[in-house]
Design a protein around this motif. Structure first.
Motif: not given
Length: 245
Positions: A138-148, A161-163, A177-186, A219-223
Motif C-alpha cells: 500500500i502506497d509503496g510500502g508507506e501505508g496501510s488500510a488503517a492509515e488510509s 487498528g485492531a482485530f 475458543v479465543l481465550a488463548h490468543e491476543d489482539v494487537l492494537v495500534v 506490519q500487522v495487516e499482512p501478518l
C-alpha cells in the motif's frame, strides 16, 4: 495500561486480568454481514455492548442481526443487535468497526458519517494467487488500510487498528475458543487506543496489547497472510499469543 514499549509490572497485571469492558458502547459494524463483521458483532454484543450491523442493503443486515440475536438468547448481560445500512449504522455510534474488503475501501469510508467517533480498522489488504495469500503493498510500502482510513477522515475521527489477526471461524465458534490468543492494537491517540484495548476483553476475555503507533498496521495487516498459510498447511485456525508479560 502504558503505551511504553517495555512492559512494567502494572502493564503485566492489567493484561492478565480477565473480564469485560466496563463501559457499554454503541458499536456500528460496517460490513457486518461478512464473516469477520458478523463474528465480531456477536462477540461485542455478548460482552454487553449494543451493536448495529451495517450493510449496503438494510434487509440483509437485519437478517444477519436476527441470526446473531438468536444466538445471544439466554446470555446474561448481552447487548442488543440490530441491522441497518452502513451509513445509518454509524449514526449515534461512538465506535465504528470497519470490516470490509480492501477493494472499494477508500470510496466507502469517504461516504460514512464518522465525525466524532473512534474508528476501528480490521481491514487486511490481501491478495491470493497459486502460491497462496500475501499482503498487498500500500502506497509503496508507506501505508496501510488503517492509515488510509485516517487520511480520509482527517481530524474529524480517530482510527485505531485492531482485530486483524482474529479468525472469523473462531469468532463464531465456541465461547472460550479465543481465550488463548491476543489482539494487537495500534494507534496514535492514547485514549482511543485504550478504549479499543478494553473492548478486546469482549472478544478474548482480557485487554488487547498496545502494539505501537498506527503506522505499524503496515506490519500487522499482512501478518494475516502468514496465519492463513499456517492454517492451510496444518488444517488449524492459528492465532497470535504474546508472552513475556
Amino acid at each position: 495500561m502504558t503505551s511504553q514499549p517495555a512492559a512494567t509490572s502494572e502493564t503485566a497485571t492489567d493484561h492478565a486480568t480477565d473480564g469485560v469492558d466496563p463501559v457499554r458502547h454503541r458499536i456500528a459494524v460496517v460490513g457486518g454481514t461478512g464473516p469477520q463483521g458478523k463474528g465480531l458483532g456477536y462477540r461485542f454484543a455478548r460482552g454487553g455492548h449494543d451493536v448495529v450491523l451495517g450493510s449496503r442493503a438494510a434487509d440483509k443486515a437485519e437478517a444477519v442481526a436476527a441470526e446473531v440475536a438468536d444466538r445471544l438468547v439466554g446470555v446474561e448481560g448481552a447487548g442488543t443487535v440490530t441491522g441497518a445500512t452502513n451509513a445509518d449504522a454509524c449514526a449515534g455510534a461512538d465506535l465504528v468497526l470497519l470490516a470490509v474488503p480492501w477493494d472499494g475501501h477508500d470510496e466507502l469510508v469517504a461516504t460514512l458519517p464518522l465525525a466524532g467517533t473512534t474508528v476501528i480498522s480490521c481491514v487486511n489488504p490481501l491478495a491470493f494467487d497459486k502460491r497462496g495469500a500475501h499482503g498487498l503493498v500500500i502506497d509503496g510500502g508507506e501505508g496501510s488500510a488503517a492509515e488510509s482510513a485516517q487520511r480520509i477522515v482527517g481530524d474529524s475521527a480517530t482510527v485505531v487498528g485492531a482485530f486483524h489477526n482474529v479468525s472469523a471461524v473462531s469468532l463464531w465458534g465456541d465461547d472460550d475458543v479465543l481465550a488463548h490468543e491476543d489482539v494487537l492494537v495500534v494507534g496514535d491517540v492514547k485514549e482511543a487506543k485504550e478504549t479499543v484495548m478494553a473492548l478486546c476483553a469482549s472478544v478474548t476475555g482480557r485487554p488487547g496489547i498496545d502494539a505501537g503507533k498506527l503506522r505499524l498496521a503496515r506490519q500487522v495487516e499482512p501478518l494475516t497472510a502468514v496465519l492463513i498459510s499456517i492454517n492451510r498447511r496444518y488444517k488449524i485456525h492459528s492465532s497470535i499469543k504474546v508472552t513475556g508479560f
